[in-house]
Design a protein around this motif. Structure first.
Motif, PDB file in Angstrom:
ATOM      1  N   GLY A  55       0.801  -1.217   0.000  1.00 27.74           N
ATOM      2  CA  GLY A  55       0.000   0.000   0.000  1.00 27.74           C
ATOM      3  C   GLY A  55       0.831   1.263   0.000  1.00 27.74           C
ATOM      4  N   PRO A  56       0.135   2.387   0.080  1.00 29.75           N
ATOM      5  CA  PRO A  56      -1.313   2.589   0.161  1.00 29.75           C
ATOM      6  C   PRO A  56      -2.006   2.279  -1.172  1.00 29.75           C
ATOM      7  CG  PRO A  56      -0.215   4.714   0.050  1.00 29.75           C
ATOM      8  CD  PRO A  56       0.866   3.663   0.110  1.00 29.75           C
ATOM      9  N   TYR A  57      -3.314   2.038  -1.076  1.00 29.56           N
ATOM     10  CA  TYR A  57      -4.088   1.569  -2.225  1.00 29.56           C
ATOM     11  C   TYR A  57      -5.280   2.458  -2.536  1.00 29.56           C
ATOM     12  CZ  TYR A  57      -1.766  -2.860  -0.986  1.00 29.56           C
ATOM     13  OH  TYR A  57      -0.853  -3.831  -0.688  1.00 29.56           O
ATOM     14  N   LYS A  58      -5.698   2.344  -3.792  1.00 27.57           N
ATOM     15  CA  LYS A  58      -6.985   2.881  -4.230  1.00 27.57           C
ATOM     16  C   LYS A  58      -7.843   1.668  -4.584  1.00 27.57           C
ATOM     17  CE  LYS A  58      -5.264   7.203  -6.180  1.00 27.57           C
ATOM     18  NZ  LYS A  58      -5.244   8.050  -7.382  1.00 27.57           N
ATOM     19  N   LEU A  59      -9.123   1.735  -4.246  1.00 30.48           N
ATOM     20  CA  LEU A  59     -10.037   0.624  -4.497  1.00 30.48           C
ATOM     21  C   LEU A  59     -11.211   1.096  -5.329  1.00 30.48           C
ATOM     22  CD1 LEU A  59     -11.056  -2.294  -3.925  1.00 30.48           C
ATOM     23  CD2 LEU A  59     -12.142  -1.358  -1.865  1.00 30.48           C
ATOM     24  N   SER A  60     -11.496   0.355  -6.372  1.00 34.96           N
ATOM     25  CA  SER A  60     -12.691   0.581  -7.171  1.00 34.96           C
ATOM     26  C   SER A  60     -13.589  -0.634  -6.987  1.00 34.96           C
ATOM     27  CB  SER A  60     -12.306   0.744  -8.644  1.00 34.96           C
ATOM     28  OG  SER A  60     -13.464   0.844  -9.437  1.00 34.96           O
ATOM     29  N   LEU A  61     -14.840  -0.387  -6.580  1.00 37.02           N
ATOM     30  CA  LEU A  61     -15.821  -1.455  -6.385  1.00 37.02           C
ATOM     31  C   LEU A  61     -16.889  -1.352  -7.462  1.00 37.02           C
ATOM     32  CD1 LEU A  61     -16.531  -1.391  -2.544  1.00 37.02           C
ATOM     33  CD2 LEU A  61     -15.418  -3.210  -3.823  1.00 37.02           C
ATOM     34  N   SER A  62     -17.218  -2.490  -8.057  1.00 34.61           N
ATOM     35  CA  SER A  62     -18.283  -2.496  -9.061  1.00 34.61           C
ATOM     36  C   SER A  62     -18.956  -3.864  -9.071  1.00 34.61           C
ATOM     37  CB  SER A  62     -17.714  -2.175 -10.446  1.00 34.61           C
ATOM     38  OG  SER A  62     -16.760  -3.139 -10.840  1.00 34.61           O
ATOM     39  N   PHE A  70     -13.459  -6.188  -7.043  1.00 34.68           N
ATOM     40  CA  PHE A  70     -12.540  -5.358  -6.266  1.00 34.68           C
ATOM     41  C   PHE A  70     -11.330  -5.105  -7.148  1.00 34.68           C
ATOM     42  CE2 PHE A  70     -15.077  -7.244  -3.037  1.00 34.68           C
ATOM     43  CZ  PHE A  70     -14.995  -6.444  -1.912  1.00 34.68           C
ATOM     44  N   ASP A  71     -11.157  -3.879  -7.601  1.00 31.34           N
ATOM     45  CA  ASP A  71     -10.024  -3.517  -8.437  1.00 31.34           C
ATOM     46  C   ASP A  71      -9.103  -2.636  -7.596  1.00 31.34           C
ATOM     47  OD1 ASP A  71      -8.453  -3.444 -10.696  1.00 31.34           O
ATOM     48  OD2 ASP A  71      -9.627  -1.888 -11.687  1.00 31.34           O
ATOM     49  N   VAL A  72      -7.898  -3.119  -7.315  1.00 36.68           N
ATOM     50  CA  VAL A  72      -6.969  -2.435  -6.421  1.00 36.68           C
ATOM     51  C   VAL A  72      -5.785  -1.900  -7.224  1.00 36.68           C
ATOM     52  CG1 VAL A  72      -5.559  -2.637  -4.331  1.00 36.68           C
ATOM     53  CG2 VAL A  72      -7.615  -4.063  -4.589  1.00 36.68           C
ATOM     54  N   VAL A  80      -2.634  -3.404  -9.001  1.00 35.95           N
ATOM     55  CA  VAL A  80      -2.050  -4.338  -8.038  1.00 35.95           C
ATOM     56  C   VAL A  80      -2.771  -5.674  -8.120  1.00 35.95           C
ATOM     57  CG1 VAL A  80      -1.527  -4.776  -5.606  1.00 35.95           C
ATOM     58  CG2 VAL A  80      -1.388  -2.446  -6.493  1.00 35.95           C
ATOM     59  N   ALA A  81      -4.105  -5.641  -8.090  1.00 37.38           N
ATOM     60  CA  ALA A  81      -4.873  -6.884  -8.102  1.00 37.38           C
ATOM     61  C   ALA A  81      -6.320  -6.607  -8.465  1.00 37.38           C
ATOM     62  CB  ALA A  81      -4.818  -7.553  -6.728  1.00 37.38           C
ATOM     63  N   THR A  82      -6.957  -7.609  -9.020  1.00 38.51           N
ATOM     64  CA  THR A  82      -8.404  -7.592  -9.232  1.00 38.51           C
ATOM     65  C   THR A  82      -8.944  -8.900  -8.677  1.00 38.51           C
ATOM     66  OG1 THR A  82      -8.247  -6.227 -11.214  1.00 38.51           O
ATOM     67  CG2 THR A  82     -10.269  -7.505 -10.933  1.00 38.51           C
ATOM     68  N   HIS A  83      -9.939  -8.790  -7.825  1.00 41.97           N
ATOM     69  CA  HIS A  83     -10.583  -9.977  -7.268  1.00 41.97           C
ATOM     70  C   HIS A  83     -12.070  -9.890  -7.555  1.00 41.97           C
ATOM     71  CE1 HIS A  83      -6.959 -11.383  -5.434  1.00 41.97           C
ATOM     72  NE2 HIS A  83      -6.760 -10.195  -4.899  1.00 41.97           N
ATOM     73  N   ILE A  84     -12.608 -11.001  -8.045  1.00 40.79           N
ATOM     74  CA  ILE A  84     -14.010 -11.065  -8.425  1.00 40.79           C
ATOM     75  C   ILE A  84     -14.698 -12.122  -7.573  1.00 40.79           C
ATOM     76  CG2 ILE A  84     -15.605 -11.508 -10.330  1.00 40.79           C
ATOM     77  CD1 ILE A  84     -13.285 -10.649 -12.229  1.00 40.79           C
ATOM     78  N   LEU A  85     -15.781 -11.720  -6.920  1.00 42.09           N
ATOM     79  CA  LEU A  85     -16.526 -12.623  -6.051  1.00 42.09           C
ATOM     80  C   LEU A  85     -17.943 -12.807  -6.570  1.00 42.09           C
ATOM     81  CD1 LEU A  85     -15.675 -11.154  -2.523  1.00 42.09           C
ATOM     82  CD2 LEU A  85     -14.506 -13.005  -3.722  1.00 42.09           C
ATOM     83  N   ALA A  86     -18.443 -14.026  -6.475  1.00 41.53           N
ATOM     84  CA  ALA A  86     -19.845 -14.274  -6.779  1.00 41.53           C
ATOM     85  C   ALA A  86     -20.694 -13.582  -5.717  1.00 41.53           C
ATOM     86  CB  ALA A  86     -20.122 -15.769  -6.787  1.00 41.53           C
ATOM     87  N   LEU A  87     -21.805 -13.007  -6.125  1.00 40.30           N
ATOM     88  CA  LEU A  87     -22.688 -12.324  -5.179  1.00 40.30           C
ATOM     89  C   LEU A  87     -23.630 -13.278  -4.448  1.00 40.30           C
ATOM     90  CD1 LEU A  87     -23.642  -9.044  -7.038  1.00 40.30           C
ATOM     91  CD2 LEU A  87     -22.593  -9.229  -4.788  1.00 40.30           C
ATOM     92  N   GLY A  88     -23.736 -14.501  -4.900  1.00 38.66           N
ATOM     93  CA  GLY A  88     -24.657 -15.463  -4.300  1.00 38.66           C
ATOM     94  C   GLY A  88     -24.599 -15.524  -2.778  1.00 38.66           C
TER      95      GLY A  88
END
Length: 163
Positions: A55-62, A70-72, A80-88
């Protein structure tokens, strides 16, 4: 999940952006969003697992195609990273959270302090469940403390409700 002792001095978010393409929501939801972002930026512990700079980081949520993204990035915009989670796993918790929030806002208008407190305790309990689910789903990818997870869960609710 990481404890407060595992975070470096720069393991934090300095900016959070929500996907605005979904549009705006009710004043209550928008107020929750603004407060969550303000509180989150004031105090948070957040880091990408395995990131040596921490860090430090910026986070974009969509929300994209029914998934939470989560786009970091770094301060300079480097990815830095992108993490994708199922909303279920979040759908029922979010639905319950909004039902209780609606009851809470109605109770404020016409209920006794005791009734309001009871509803607020239930609201906090569901919110805590959602926050823990978020931490569990991001385990091994993104580390954060529980207060940071709570604020992020509020933002996930705002995105989901608008989405």
């Amino acid at each position: 999940m990481a404890s407060g002792d595992n975070f470096g001095p720069n393991a934090r978010l300095i900016d959070v952006v929500l996907d605005e393409s979904i549009g705006r929501s009710t004043p209550d939801v928008e107020h929750e969003r603004a407060v969550a972002i303000f509180d989150l930026l004031e105090e948070n512990k957040f880091q990408v697992v395995g990131d040596e700079k921490s860090g430090p980081y910026k986070l974009s949520l969509s929300i994209m195609e029914g998934r939470l993204v989560f786009d970091v990035t770094r301060e300079n915009g480097d990815k830095v990273a992108t993490h994708i989670l199922a909303l279920g796993p979040f759908r029922r918790i979010i639905k319950d959270y909004y039902m209780i929030c609606d009851s809470y806002y109605e109770a404020i208008k016409m209920s006794t302090p005791g009734q309001i407190e009871t509803i607020d305790m239930a609201r906090r309990g569901v919110h805590n469940d959602g926050s823990q689910t978020l931490m569990d789903r991001l385990s091994g990818k993104l580390d954060m403390d529980f207060d940071t997870a709570r604020r992020l869960f509020t933002l996930v609710c705002v995105l989901h409700w608008r989405g």
